[in-house]
Design a protein around this motif. Structure first.
Motif, PDB file in Angstrom:
ATOM      1  N   UNK A 144       0.923  -1.294   0.094  1.00 54.84           N
ATOM      2  CA  UNK A 144       0.009   0.069  -0.079  1.00 54.84           C
ATOM      3  C   UNK A 144       1.054   1.140  -0.148  1.00 54.84           C
ATOM      4  N   UNK A 145       0.435   2.551  -0.301  1.00 51.01           N
ATOM      5  CA  UNK A 145       0.923   3.748  -0.392  1.00 51.01           C
ATOM      6  C   UNK A 145       0.145   4.817  -0.095  1.00 51.01           C
ATOM      7  N   UNK A 146       0.632   5.927  -0.101  1.00 51.87           N
ATOM      8  CA  UNK A 146      -0.012   7.153   0.671  1.00 51.87           C
ATOM      9  C   UNK A 146       0.140   8.181  -0.503  1.00 51.87           C
ATOM     10  N   UNK A 147      -0.617   8.842  -0.992  1.00 54.88           N
ATOM     11  CA  UNK A 147      -0.365   9.735  -2.059  1.00 54.88           C
ATOM     12  C   UNK A 147      -1.347  10.984  -2.039  1.00 54.88           C
ATOM     13  N   UNK A 148      -1.421  11.934  -2.962  1.00 56.01           N
ATOM     14  CA  UNK A 148      -2.243  12.945  -3.217  1.00 56.01           C
ATOM     15  C   UNK A 148      -1.577  14.117  -2.473  1.00 56.01           C
ATOM     16  N   UNK A 149      -2.647  15.020  -1.880  1.00 52.47           N
ATOM     17  CA  UNK A 149      -2.157  16.461  -1.568  1.00 52.47           C
ATOM     18  C   UNK A 149      -1.593  16.261   0.009  1.00 52.47           C
ATOM     19  N   UNK A 150      -0.062  16.698  -0.199  1.00 55.29           N
ATOM     20  CA  UNK A 150       0.625  16.236   1.066  1.00 55.29           C
ATOM     21  C   UNK A 150       0.344  17.237   2.269  1.00 55.29           C
ATOM     22  N   UNK A 151       0.540  18.396   1.824  1.00 58.34           N
ATOM     23  CA  UNK A 151       0.485  19.607   2.984  1.00 58.34           C
ATOM     24  C   UNK A 151      -0.723  19.599   3.685  1.00 58.34           C
ATOM     25  N   UNK A 208       6.439  20.613 -10.644  1.00 63.43           N
ATOM     26  CA  UNK A 208       5.553  21.066  -9.720  1.00 63.43           C
ATOM     27  C   UNK A 208       6.262  22.104  -8.831  1.00 63.43           C
ATOM     28  N   UNK A 209       7.547  22.616  -9.161  1.00 60.62           N
ATOM     29  CA  UNK A 209       8.269  23.697  -8.489  1.00 60.62           C
ATOM     30  C   UNK A 209       8.779  23.235  -7.158  1.00 60.62           C
ATOM     31  N   UNK A 210       8.811  21.714  -6.994  1.00 57.77           N
ATOM     32  CA  UNK A 210       9.747  21.277  -5.893  1.00 57.77           C
ATOM     33  C   UNK A 210      11.241  21.670  -6.046  1.00 57.77           C
ATOM     34  N   UNK A 211      11.798  21.781  -7.432  1.00 55.85           N
ATOM     35  CA  UNK A 211      12.840  22.267  -7.441  1.00 55.85           C
ATOM     36  C   UNK A 211      12.730  23.423  -8.574  1.00 55.85           C
ATOM     37  N   UNK A 212      13.586  24.529  -8.650  1.00 52.22           N
ATOM     38  CA  UNK A 212      13.355  25.541  -9.474  1.00 52.22           C
ATOM     39  C   UNK A 212      13.972  25.443 -10.853  1.00 52.22           C
ATOM     40  N   UNK A 213      15.122  24.496 -10.753  1.00 47.83           N
ATOM     41  CA  UNK A 213      15.892  24.318 -11.999  1.00 47.83           C
ATOM     42  C   UNK A 213      16.524  22.851 -11.542  1.00 47.83           C
ATOM     43  N   UNK A 258       7.821  14.199   2.345  1.00 44.10           N
ATOM     44  CA  UNK A 258       8.971  15.271   1.985  1.00 44.10           C
ATOM     45  C   UNK A 258       9.352  15.618   0.547  1.00 44.10           C
ATOM     46  N   UNK A 259       8.010  15.696  -0.160  1.00 42.72           N
ATOM     47  CA  UNK A 259       7.916  16.331  -1.438  1.00 42.72           C
ATOM     48  C   UNK A 259       7.768  17.714  -1.376  1.00 42.72           C
ATOM     49  N   UNK A 260       6.573  18.107  -0.878  1.00 41.17           N
ATOM     50  CA  UNK A 260       6.268  19.485  -0.363  1.00 41.17           C
ATOM     51  C   UNK A 260       6.254  19.451   1.099  1.00 41.17           C
TER      52      UNK A 260
END
Length: 334
Positions: free
Chosen positions: A165-172, A251-256, A198-200
């Protein structure tokens, strides 16, 4: 041999792939026509233009809209097999794919239609493409733990088809602790456990995933790099991180991509793998993630091989199957 050519032929596993996120615009249109579903786009080009978002929630909004065309067992088989054809072209030898049953059951699609369609696509991939795979049931974290428990109960007749099993969708705002009891129940059923953290979300969410959910594998984990004790712990425990560079960029987790933490993760001894996450939306399947990151940060051939090795070692395959794929990798590198 150029680095691009080397990556193209490199045997690898993909451990972070949302099957709904591999729904290409062409297939979305085909299924919309087949099922008589109205979608808010008048062309494939209009869909591609909409795939321009600045954060996770913007992406999720279009992701759930796209999923509305998936209604029948055949739709899910077609979706899965289309992904595996692209994976095979990238020399993915094994894939462990997430699916979100709640995205479909909440629309009235029978749980069995989803699972049986995906399994049929996976069986075809094994027979026709020689790509092995496993299926991971993901809970949507913006919904309640009670709803996750109901989904786990609904899944019981098909449990033998799942590896975890996993856990996904909106993290914050939806920390791993919210799902501590349902993860314990899944563990008691013999399922492996993984979670997006630890994505967002902050490093604290990574700690919760490790300590409260007791995960076997970490999805994303980028923001672990903000916590020295956490870096040391992840390295010591050889916790596999399923990192998704093009997703992080989109998703702008990194800018570049040049600022992506993978080189530092590798330098610090973390068990990093590269994956495509939602490739139809994020602009590339797994080899494109290897290629673009290699170009942006100057990955060496040795680092690329290490991450491919990590992908097999970090899979939920039995040891004998892992050994077979690792031997194939070693033969290719030689």
């Amino acid at each position: 041999m150029s680095l691009d050519t080397f990556i193209a032929g490199l045997p690898k596993a993909e451990l972070h792939l949302h099957i709904e996120g591999s729904l290409e615009p062409e297939l979305m249109f085909e299924l919309a026509r087949r099922n008589g579903v109205a979608i808010p786009y008048d062309s494939v080009e209009a869909v591609r233009a909409a795939y321009d978002f600045s954060n996770l929630q913007d992406f999720l909004d279009i992701y759930y809209a796209g999923a509305a065309v998936l209604l029948t067992r055949q739709d899910f088989e077609d979706l899965a097999f289309a992904y595996f054809q692209r994976a095979a072209a990238d020399n993915v030898r094994h894939a462990e794919i997430f699916f979100d049953p709640q995205t479909h059951t909440d629309r009235g699609v029978p749980f069995g239609a989803v699972v049986e369609g995906l399994i049929a696509g996976m069986d075809r991939a094994k027979a026709e493409l020689e790509v092995s795979s496993g299926l991971i049931l993901s809970f949507l974290r913006h919904l309640t733990e009670e709803e996750a428990f109901a989904t786990l109960e609904m899944a019981r007749p098909w449990l033998h088809h799942f590896i975890g099993v996993g856990l996904d969708s909106s993290e914050m705002g939806h920390p791993p602790s919210k799902f501590q009891r349902v993860f314990a129940a899944a563990r008691d059923l013999g399922l492996k456990l993984c979670a997006h953290a630890g994505e967002e979300g902050p490093p604290a969410y990574v700690h919760e995933a490790l300590d409260l959910l007791k995960i076997d594998r970490m999805d994303h984990g980028n923001r672990s790099m903000e916590d020295e004790a956490l870096i040391a712990r992840l390295a010591a425990e050889q916790m596999t991180l399923t990192v998704c560079p093009l997703s992080n960029l989109k998703l702008c987790v990194v800018d570049d991509l040049r600022h992506h933490p993978v080189p530092e993760m590798l330098r610090r001894g973390l068990h990093v793998t590269l994956n495509s996450d939602d490739p139809a939306y994020f602009g590339g399947y797994v080899n494109e993630n290897y290629r673009q990151l290699a170009e942006a940060v100057g990955l060496t051939r040795e680092q690329i091989v290490q991450m491919a090795r990590n992908s097999f070692e970090g899979s939920f395959l039995p040891n004998e199957a892992k050994a077979g794929y690792l031997a194939e990798l070693d033969a290719y590198v030689r």
